[in-house]
Design an enzyme around this catalytic site. Structure first.
Site, mmCIF file in Angstrom:
data_model
loop_
_atom_site.group_PDB
_atom_site.id
_atom_site.type_symbol
_atom_site.label_atom_id
_atom_site.label_comp_id
_atom_site.label_asym_id
_atom_site.label_seq_id
_atom_site.Cartn_x
_atom_site.Cartn_y
_atom_site.Cartn_z
ATOM 1 N N GLU A 140 0.835 -1.204 0.000
ATOM 2 C CA GLU A 140 0.000 0.000 0.000
ATOM 3 C C GLU A 140 0.871 1.256 0.000
ATOM 4 O OE1 GLU A 140 -3.700 1.799 2.675
ATOM 5 O OE2 GLU A 140 -2.131 0.627 3.655
ATOM 6 N N LYS A 176 -10.132 1.657 -1.944
ATOM 7 C CA LYS A 176 -10.264 1.159 -0.572
ATOM 8 C C LYS A 176 -11.622 1.525 0.015
ATOM 9 C CE LYS A 176 -7.501 1.246 3.702
ATOM 10 N NZ LYS A 176 -6.224 1.757 4.268
ATOM 11 N N CYS A 224 -5.391 -2.964 2.932
ATOM 12 C CA CYS A 224 -5.052 -2.721 4.330
ATOM 13 C C CYS A 224 -6.222 -2.879 5.295
ATOM 14 C CB CYS A 224 -4.381 -1.367 4.472
ATOM 15 S SG CYS A 224 -3.388 -1.245 5.999
#
Length: 300
Positions: free
Chosen positions: A44, A117, A160
């Site tokens: 990331e 995300k 993440c």
């Protein structure tokens, strides 16, 4: 999808200087491709330091459109090496609208998809809500928890904080994802004691291995390494713990990195997912008629 697929995870340090960070990424990708990797996962926000430790409007200058300089460099690298490359971009989608975006490049085909995300944290040292808007949940537009089709298979790419949510992994699997990929940036508060550090890292590894078990698919996880200071002076900085890994569809660890920069290269037997799902048929036995309350925030 091929029966055998060689995959790689790149674990690296990163710096505020994009040129330095991207040079390190490219070095790792080239090394992995030279070892036969056809699918390569970067961590990331690999092009910069982890700037979300503090809130500073000036840092929006780091953002780029999907086809900006970072995207072009990754696309060129994937094309040259004839690989599927999953990178990470601080995306400027429009004025005042920014995302934390994983981008997938497939050899000569170029960019074949992106995942913005969906779960955005806002915790000490991880002030991502200041910078990032969650991705759109629109299945008709292939957004949200939608896998990306590539020449090596259908990829369920998450980012993440998404890794803590079994719902995200399951929705990717239900849409046909053949692998789950997690670019991530996580580490320790240097002020925590060793016992707390151990619990945090073990939980992080365990939850992602469990997504492989629960869905019968391999999982690739890329994390960064090195200490990055909090330049605001408020926090103690983050000591990124590395620990990138590849596991199989029963959660078995196939490769596990330490705390230094390295490339993990593993050849997966993709037929194993089918075999695993035959003996552990979780999708068959789901009680979809009884799960309606999962869409509620809490059952009072």
């Amino acid at each position: 999808m091929t029966h055998a697929l060689t995959v790689a995870v790149i674990q690296q340090s990163a710096w505020p200087d994009k040129a330095q960070s991207l040079a390190e990424s490219e070095k790792g990708v080239r090394a992995a491709a030279a070892r036969g990797a056809k699918l390569v996962l970067l961590q990331e926000l690999h092009a910069t330091h982890y700037f979300c430790q503090y809130e500073d409007p000036a840092l929006f200058e780091l953002a780029e459109p999907l086809d900006g300089p970072t995207g072009q460099r990754l696309a060129s690298l994937a094309r040259e090496l004839d690989i599927v490359l999953v990178g990470s971009i601080f995306e400027k989608r429009a004025a005042g609208l920014y995302h934390n975006t994983a981008v997938v490049f497939d050899g000569a085909r170029g960019r074949v998809g992106q995942y913005r995300k969906m779960h955005i944290p806002d915790d000490p040292g991880f002030y991502e809500k200041f910078y990032f808007t969650p991705g759109d949940a629109d299945e008709q537009r292939n957004e949200g928890f939608t896998p990306i089709d590539t020449s090596v298979g259908r990829l369920g790419v998450l980012v993440c904080w998404d890794q803590w949510y079994p719902e995200a992994a399951r929705l990717m699997a239900l849409a046909g994802a053949e692998l789950l990929l997690y670019p991530t940036a996580i580490g320790w508060d240097p002020q925590d004691d060793d016992a707390e550090k151990g619990r945090q890292k073990e939980a992080w590894t365990l939850i992602q291995r469990a997504h492989g078990v629960a869905n019968g698919v391999p999982v690739l996880v890329a994390n960064r390494v090195g200490f990055e200071a909090d330049h605001s002076g408020v926090g103690a900085g983050i000591d990124f713990w590395g620990g990138s890994f590849v596991c199989g569809p029963q959660g078995e660890l196939l490769a596990h990195a330490g705390t230094e920069a390295e490339q993990l290269v593993v050849t997966l037997d993709m037929a194993k997912s089918e075999h695993t799902r035959r003996i552990w048929p979780y999708l068959r036995d789901r009680r979809v008629d009884a799960y309606g309350d999962l869409t509620r925030r809490y059952r009072d």
